[in-house]
Write a protein that holds these residues in place. Structure first.
Motif, PDB file in Angstrom:
ATOM      1  N   GLY A 330      -3.525   2.993  12.191  1.00  6.26           N
ATOM      2  CA  GLY A 330      -5.281   2.137  12.017  1.00  6.26           C
ATOM      3  C   GLY A 330      -5.594   4.053  11.618  1.00  6.26           C
ATOM      4  N   GLU A 331      -4.801   4.325  12.904  1.00  8.31           N
ATOM      5  CA  GLU A 331      -4.925   6.715  13.439  1.00  8.31           C
ATOM      6  C   GLU A 331      -4.506   7.309  12.355  1.00  8.31           C
ATOM      7  OE1 GLU A 331      -6.954  10.068  14.718  1.00  8.31           O
ATOM      8  OE2 GLU A 331      -7.610   7.733  15.225  1.00  8.31           O
ATOM      9  N   GLN A 333      -3.283   5.806   8.886  1.00  9.99           N
ATOM     10  CA  GLN A 333      -4.409   5.761   7.508  1.00  9.99           C
ATOM     11  C   GLN A 333      -4.942   7.090   7.981  1.00  9.99           C
ATOM     12  OE1 GLN A 333      -4.360   1.355   7.921  1.00  9.99           O
ATOM     13  NE2 GLN A 333      -2.381   1.318   6.894  1.00  9.99           N
ATOM     14  N   ARG A 334      -5.825   6.612   8.779  1.00 12.21           N
ATOM     15  CA  ARG A 334      -7.663   7.466   8.077  1.00 12.21           C
ATOM     16  C   ARG A 334      -7.033   8.736   8.193  1.00 12.21           C
ATOM     17  NH1 ARG A 334      -9.688  11.779  11.301  1.00 12.21           N
ATOM     18  NH2 ARG A 334      -8.450  11.163  12.944  1.00 12.21           N
ATOM     19  N   ARG A 337      -5.835   9.377   5.385  1.00  9.51           N
ATOM     20  CA  ARG A 337      -7.057   9.906   4.042  1.00  9.51           C
ATOM     21  C   ARG A 337      -7.691  10.993   3.941  1.00  9.51           C
ATOM     22  NH1 ARG A 337      -7.457   4.184   5.509  1.00  9.51           N
ATOM     23  NH2 ARG A 337      -8.844   4.755   6.969  1.00  9.51           N
ATOM     24  N   GLU A 338      -7.870  11.514   5.364  1.00  5.26           N
ATOM     25  CA  GLU A 338      -8.045  12.811   5.473  1.00  5.26           C
ATOM     26  C   GLU A 338      -7.455  14.101   4.761  1.00  5.26           C
ATOM     27  OE1 GLU A 338     -11.334  13.865   7.235  1.00  5.26           O
ATOM     28  OE2 GLU A 338     -11.324  12.621   8.063  1.00  5.26           O
TER      29      GLU A 338
END
Length: 496
Positions: A330-331, A333-334, A337-338
């Motif tokens: 999850g991190e 992917q975050r 996206r940034e």
């Protein structure tokens, strides 16, 4: 041309930091240490120690000469490095060719406040080291990076980064739990095994001469073979996990990813040897989410940049393309996206490939298992090879089935706006997300067996990263349509 030359003559040539005089001689001695030791012992009946001292003096002398003969110059248009005593060499690189600035400091350089600067020029040659300045003071290296990447000269005192940079990710100590699943300790075990083999062959090292080790060997010999194998596997796994965790901490401690307001990404990390890499966002062509099989088991992955100007082939940990170390998926992917403009393409649904692609994976897995089992059966029949060998090889069929299913499930592609996403792999599952503006060519390849199944492999080429991205076993017509939509007009002359 005249204005450029006149400007270059007016810009002073700068020298490396005088503190490097305490570093380079040591580096030269370490580099020549095997030769010096060999001369010392091979010539011990004659003048071995004398020749070793002469070699030591030469090594120190070469380190001193490097400082006296190396200067560099930064003009409005070029970066020049001048080195050499007998053979003078001047390396000149246009500033508009500068793609990245990489700063590294090993333990001795960190103690002295020095940094090694590597200016990347975008060449993909793995032997190209770019423009290297070894070494500058930390402050001077930071100012040089600011000057080259942000095209402006900064003051002697470096500006604070509180307002200039925005933090995107910082190492969370809970991420260390992913260390054992990186298998980085395998390299350490191989290195130690190589040293042990070399030393034992040279000095006739016998494990039986060491009491504790002799006791362990005797205990293993006393227990049944299956139990000994299981115990060895457990010990090996524990050692690999421990070394991998230590390697994770040493490599990624103090990790930080920031975005500079001038349009660059800055990655810094390292416990013993610190490394700092700066990437221009305008040269970012995409991202790669990498998940090894073990990391997938614990819902982890890592993030890499697909960008021009960073050499590849050094591995994720040692190369300059790493954006995020092994961390929760999850991190990953975050952060993706940034970093990437179309962040939704990182997690969007992918188009599944046809059942023909699934059949190809199963056929290849079963063919391999059948060849191995058949060869062992022939050896058993002709030369009395142990029967248990071909019986154990039957496990390759269920293993091949599971591997083929996993490889098929991981196949997928998507074209979302200006982003082309493709996923493949099993032992290491990789999802590449590439900006279609960075695609410079396409190839549709069909092997004999693919043509019989109506499949093709679509390869898009780019000037960034590994310079290609493959969509395996796509429908033949779908591959052509996908390429035409990804790069409109590129295939027009070949399509009716």
């Amino acid at each position: 041309m005249t204005d450029t030359l006149d400007t270059a003559t007016e810009v002073e040539w700068r020298k490396l930091s005088p503190k490097m005089l305490a570093v380079h001689p040591v580096q030269e001695v370490v580099r020549l240490l095997p030769v010096l030791v060999g001369v010392l012992f091979l010539g011990r009946e004659g003048h071995g120690p004398t020749w070793s001292l002469i070699g030591l003096g030469l090594a120190v002398g070469f380190g001193l000469i490097r400082w006296f003969t190396t200067t560099y110059q930064v003009t409005p248009h070029h970066v020049r490095v001048r080195r050499g005593l007998v053979r003078r060499r001047v390396l000149s690189v246009p500033r508009d060719r500068v793609r990245s600035v990489d700063l590294t400091s090993h333990i001795l350089q960190r103690v002295l406040g020095l940094s090694r600067v590597v200016i990347g020029t975008g060449r993909s040659d793995k032997h190209d080291e770019g423009v290297t300045l070894d070494a500058l003071s930390v402050a001077e290296a930071a100012r040089l990076r600011e000057e080259l990447l942000h095209q402006r000269t900064v003051a002697a005192e470096p500006a604070t980064t509180d307002t200039a940079e925005t933090s995107l990710a910082v190492l969370d100590r809970r991420w260390i739990r992913f260390g054992p699943f990186t298998l980085g300790g395998l390299a350490a075990v191989g290195f130690l095994a190589g040293i042990y083999g070399k030393v034992s062959s040279e000095v006739d090292l016998d494990p039986e001469k060491f009491g504790p080790l002799r006791a362990v060997v005797h205990e293993f010999n006393a227990i049944p073979l299956p139990l000994a194998i299981a115990a060895s596997a457990v010990v090996f796994a524990v050692v690999i996990g421990l070394l991998s965790t230590i390697g994770y901490v040493v490599t990624f401690w103090n990790y930080r990813l920031t975005r500079h307001r001038e349009g660059t990404l800055h990655v810094s990390r390292g416990l013993i040897t610190s490394r700092s890499t700066t990437i221009e966002e305008r040269r970012l062509r995409g991202v790669e989410v990498s998940e090894s099989l073990l990391l997938r088991m614990v819902r982890g992955g890592r993030l890499l940049a697909i960008t021009t100007g960073l050499r590849v082939g050094h591995g994720a940990e040692h190369g300059g393309s790493l954006l995020l170390p092994p961390a929760p998926l999850g991190e990953v992917q975050r952060v993706a996206r940034e970093v990437y403009p179309d962040g939704a393409a990182v997690t969007c649904e992918l188009t599944r490939h046809t059942p023909a692609a699934r059949r190809r994976r199963h056929l290849r897995a079963y063919t391999f298992a059948a060849v191995v089992t058949g060869a062992l059966l022939v050896l058993h029949a002709l030369s009395g090879f142990p029967a248990w060998a071909w019986q154990v090889s039957l496990l390759l069929f269920p293993i091949g089935f599971a591997l083929a299913e996993d490889r098929y499930r991981n196949l997928g592609h998507a074209l979302r706006g200006r982003s082309f996403a493709v996923r493949q792999g099993s032992l290491v599952r990789r999802r590449h997300v590439l900006d279609t503006d960075g695609i410079i060519g396409v190839t549709v390849h069909e092997s004999l067996f693919q043509r019989r199944s109506g499949l093709a492999t679509l390869t898009v080429t780019t000037a960034a990263g590994k310079q290609h991205c493959d969509a395996l076993d796509v429908g033949a017509q779908e591959a052509v349509d996908l390429a035409d939509r990804a790069v409109p007009g590129l295939l027009t002359p070949f399509l009716r």
